[in-house]
Scaffold this motif. Structure first.
Motif, mmCIF file in Angstrom:
data_model
loop_
_atom_site.group_PDB
_atom_site.id
_atom_site.type_symbol
_atom_site.label_atom_id
_atom_site.label_comp_id
_atom_site.label_asym_id
_atom_site.label_seq_id
_atom_site.Cartn_x
_atom_site.Cartn_y
_atom_site.Cartn_z
ATOM 1 N N GLN A 33 55.407 46.369 39.259
ATOM 2 C CA GLN A 33 54.536 46.647 38.118
ATOM 3 C C GLN A 33 53.896 45.349 37.608
ATOM 4 O O GLN A 33 52.711 45.305 37.291
ATOM 5 C CB GLN A 33 55.330 47.330 37.003
ATOM 6 C CG GLN A 33 54.466 47.776 35.839
ATOM 7 C CD GLN A 33 55.282 48.511 34.770
ATOM 8 O OE1 GLN A 33 56.510 48.525 34.807
ATOM 9 N NE2 GLN A 33 54.587 49.122 33.848
ATOM 10 N N GLY A 34 54.643 44.279 37.549
ATOM 11 C CA GLY A 34 54.126 42.984 37.109
ATOM 12 C C GLY A 34 53.077 42.439 38.070
ATOM 13 O O GLY A 34 52.061 41.883 37.659
ATOM 14 N N GLN A 35 53.316 42.611 39.366
ATOM 15 C CA GLN A 35 52.361 42.158 40.366
ATOM 16 C C GLN A 35 51.064 42.958 40.278
ATOM 17 O O GLN A 35 49.973 42.399 40.385
ATOM 18 C CB GLN A 35 52.962 42.279 41.765
ATOM 19 C CG GLN A 35 54.084 41.309 42.016
ATOM 20 C CD GLN A 35 54.791 41.561 43.340
ATOM 21 O OE1 GLN A 35 54.622 42.611 43.962
ATOM 22 N NE2 GLN A 35 55.593 40.598 43.770
ATOM 23 N N ASP A 36 51.180 44.267 40.074
ATOM 24 C CA ASP A 36 49.982 45.111 39.936
ATOM 25 C C ASP A 36 49.180 44.713 38.705
ATOM 26 O O ASP A 36 47.951 44.633 38.747
ATOM 27 C CB ASP A 36 50.371 46.590 39.851
ATOM 28 C CG ASP A 36 50.868 47.144 41.176
ATOM 29 O OD1 ASP A 36 50.652 46.473 42.216
ATOM 30 O OD2 ASP A 36 51.477 48.237 41.179
ATOM 31 N N GLU A 57 34.317 39.907 34.822
ATOM 32 C CA GLU A 57 33.757 39.262 33.632
ATOM 33 C C GLU A 57 32.972 38.011 34.008
ATOM 34 O O GLU A 57 31.901 37.744 33.457
ATOM 35 C CB GLU A 57 34.867 38.915 32.634
ATOM 36 C CG GLU A 57 35.461 40.124 31.954
ATOM 37 C CD GLU A 57 36.695 39.802 31.125
ATOM 38 O OE1 GLU A 57 37.181 38.631 31.156
ATOM 39 O OE2 GLU A 57 37.201 40.717 30.448
ATOM 40 N N ARG A 58 33.490 37.231 34.967
ATOM 41 C CA ARG A 58 32.768 36.037 35.434
ATOM 42 C C ARG A 58 31.443 36.416 36.076
ATOM 43 O O ARG A 58 30.425 35.758 35.854
ATOM 44 C CB ARG A 58 33.637 35.241 36.425
ATOM 45 C CG ARG A 58 34.752 34.451 35.766
ATOM 46 C CD ARG A 58 35.409 33.490 36.755
ATOM 47 N NE ARG A 58 36.111 34.153 37.839
ATOM 48 C CZ ARG A 58 37.397 34.498 37.819
ATOM 49 N NH1 ARG A 58 38.139 34.208 36.773
ATOM 50 N NH2 ARG A 58 37.956 35.099 38.851
ATOM 51 N N GLU A 59 31.444 37.477 36.872
ATOM 52 C CA GLU A 59 30.207 37.928 37.521
ATOM 53 C C GLU A 59 29.177 38.406 36.501
ATOM 54 O O GLU A 59 27.986 38.113 36.633
ATOM 55 C CB GLU A 59 30.519 39.030 38.528
ATOM 56 C CG GLU A 59 31.260 38.532 39.751
ATOM 57 C CD GLU A 59 31.767 39.649 40.656
ATOM 58 O OE1 GLU A 59 31.516 40.836 40.359
ATOM 59 O OE2 GLU A 59 32.414 39.327 41.669
ATOM 60 N N ASP A 100 44.521 42.164 36.223
ATOM 61 C CA ASP A 100 43.980 41.167 35.294
ATOM 62 C C ASP A 100 43.024 40.211 36.012
ATOM 63 O O ASP A 100 41.959 39.875 35.493
ATOM 64 C CB ASP A 100 45.110 40.371 34.628
ATOM 65 C CG ASP A 100 45.887 41.187 33.610
ATOM 66 O OD1 ASP A 100 45.403 42.283 33.231
ATOM 67 O OD2 ASP A 100 46.975 40.728 33.199
ATOM 68 N N GLU A 101 43.394 39.784 37.202
ATOM 69 C CA GLU A 101 42.531 38.868 37.968
ATOM 70 C C GLU A 101 41.223 39.562 38.352
ATOM 71 O O GLU A 101 40.152 38.971 38.272
ATOM 72 C CB GLU A 101 43.253 38.361 39.214
ATOM 73 C CG GLU A 101 42.387 37.457 40.093
ATOM 74 C CD GLU A 101 41.804 36.270 39.359
ATOM 75 O OE1 GLU A 101 40.676 35.864 39.712
ATOM 76 O OE2 GLU A 101 42.448 35.721 38.433
#
Length: 110
Positions: free
Chosen positions: A6-9, A21-23, A14-15
């Motif tokens: 769950q933490g990895q997902d 958002e950067r795009e 988030d990434e």
């Protein structure tokens, strides 16, 4: 937190969100940029285009008129000299050939 599935997902999600958002931010920044010079500009500026590429920058309107004032530029009303196109403007400083082209095109497409 990234130790379990769950933490990895969540970290991956988030990434992905940050990348989107950067795009979006990059697209907004580019919207403020001037349009690139069109290929037909070379035809409109004829021999002046090559002269502008080899000119030393920064330079001024007065320097350009002194060096290339007789060069002919295709306008909406026919052909005019660089002196006729830029002469009536204030003396300003240009940092590149693209900068000069933009100014000339702005003057002849009004």
């Amino acid at each position: 937190m990234a130790d379990d599935k769950q933490g990895q997902d969540k970290q991956a999600d988030d990434e992905e969100r940050r990348q989107q958002e950067r795009e979006v931010e990059e697209a907004r920044t580019r919207a403020d940029e001037a349009e690139p010079i069109r290929n037909d500009t070379v035809e409109q500026l004829d021999d002046l285009d090559e002269a502008l590429e080899t000119h030393d920058y920064p330079t001024t309107t007065d320097d350009l008129i002194e060096a290339y004032g007789d060069y002919e530029i295709e306008t909406q009303d026919g052909w005019e000299s660089l002196d006729e196109v830029l002469g009536p403007t204030d003396n300003q400083t240009y940092v590149s050939a693209d900068d000069v082209r933009s100014r000339i095109l702005g003057r002849i497409r009004r």
